[in-house]
Design an enzyme around this catalytic site. Sequence first.
Site, PDB file in Angstrom:
ATOM      1  N   SER A 172      45.562  -6.686 -10.379  1.00  0.00           N
ATOM      2  CA  SER A 172      44.917  -5.683 -11.216  1.00  0.00           C
ATOM      3  C   SER A 172      45.235  -4.300 -10.678  1.00  0.00           C
ATOM      4  O   SER A 172      45.519  -4.124  -9.485  1.00  0.00           O
ATOM      5  CB  SER A 172      43.398  -5.887 -11.203  1.00  0.00           C
ATOM      6  OG  SER A 172      42.722  -4.797 -11.803  1.00  0.00           O
ATOM      7  N   TYR A 185      35.237  -7.909  -7.397  1.00  0.00           N
ATOM      8  CA  TYR A 185      36.428  -8.220  -8.192  1.00  0.00           C
ATOM      9  C   TYR A 185      37.652  -7.483  -7.655  1.00  0.00           C
ATOM     10  O   TYR A 185      38.725  -8.075  -7.473  1.00  0.00           O
ATOM     11  CB  TYR A 185      36.167  -7.829  -9.644  1.00  0.00           C
ATOM     12  CG  TYR A 185      37.358  -7.862 -10.566  1.00  0.00           C
ATOM     13  CD1 TYR A 185      37.742  -9.031 -11.212  1.00  0.00           C
ATOM     14  CD2 TYR A 185      38.084  -6.692 -10.819  1.00  0.00           C
ATOM     15  CE1 TYR A 185      38.817  -9.052 -12.076  1.00  0.00           C
ATOM     16  CE2 TYR A 185      39.169  -6.705 -11.684  1.00  0.00           C
ATOM     17  CZ  TYR A 185      39.538  -7.887 -12.313  1.00  0.00           C
ATOM     18  OH  TYR A 185      40.624  -7.893 -13.172  1.00  0.00           O
TER      19      TYR A 185
END
Length: 279
Positions: A172, A185
């Site tokens: 990400s 996350y």
Amino acid sequence: MPQARQQQDVPGMQAAMEPVPDCGEESYRGSGLLEGKVALVTGGDSGIGRAVAIAYAREGADVAISYLSEHGDAEVTAEHVRGADRSALLLPGDLADPAHCREVVERTVTEFGQLDVLVSNAAYQMNRPNLEDVSDEEWDHTLATNLSAMFHLVKASLPHLGPGSSIIGSSSVNSDAPSPDLAPYACTKAAIANLCASLAQMLGPRGIRVNSVAPGPIWTPLIPATMPPDKVEAFGDDTPLGRAGQPAELAGAYVLLASGAGSYMSGSRIEVTGGRPVL
């Protein structure tokens, strides 16, 4: 089309989103880049995973679709795979359980007789403005789902992967530019990029390539299921391109890394971020 204010319960359903994400259902055209291959895609029911499954099928691969419990979304993905005259295998269950990670690999190989591409894409996140809001259980679950699952999947897959095989992790933009509201996350996504870089060096002598893709803000069910409505409505507006990306816009990166077109790509990270730099 801008997304509307909305919220869902975790894990979220793609069919209930407004607008419904574009996973390439109508647009992706294959050219045989993955003929004869078998791919296991986790989180394949919706979002990025669905886009990858559709693209892989239209490139000629049979696809095993691992997902948590979103049976309706997963069946839609399977229908698109079968619509490309390829076989689909649905594998529901929780990848936070190491035994289930091993089971999905075993069932894929039993069903198809081989495994050529592993895409570790399933993930969990939750918007938490304060660290005190993150329970010990949520922290452990996030790491188990996002990071430990990849370790267990890769380890279980290695006996079945040979020269020319490909492992792809979904990292990400948060791996390098972490959102403070997504701290658990974000740290797993940094670890995935690091793990892929380590595995590329470890597995290169076996002819197995390992890479990662770093998406920016992509319109998937994870967004309305884990963010407040005001953030959902504005999701992606702060990118240089001024919008959230669609899952279909990532499919080409995953196809490249899985196919012979990326035969000298290993240890790489492809950023698909709408202009947010990952340096």
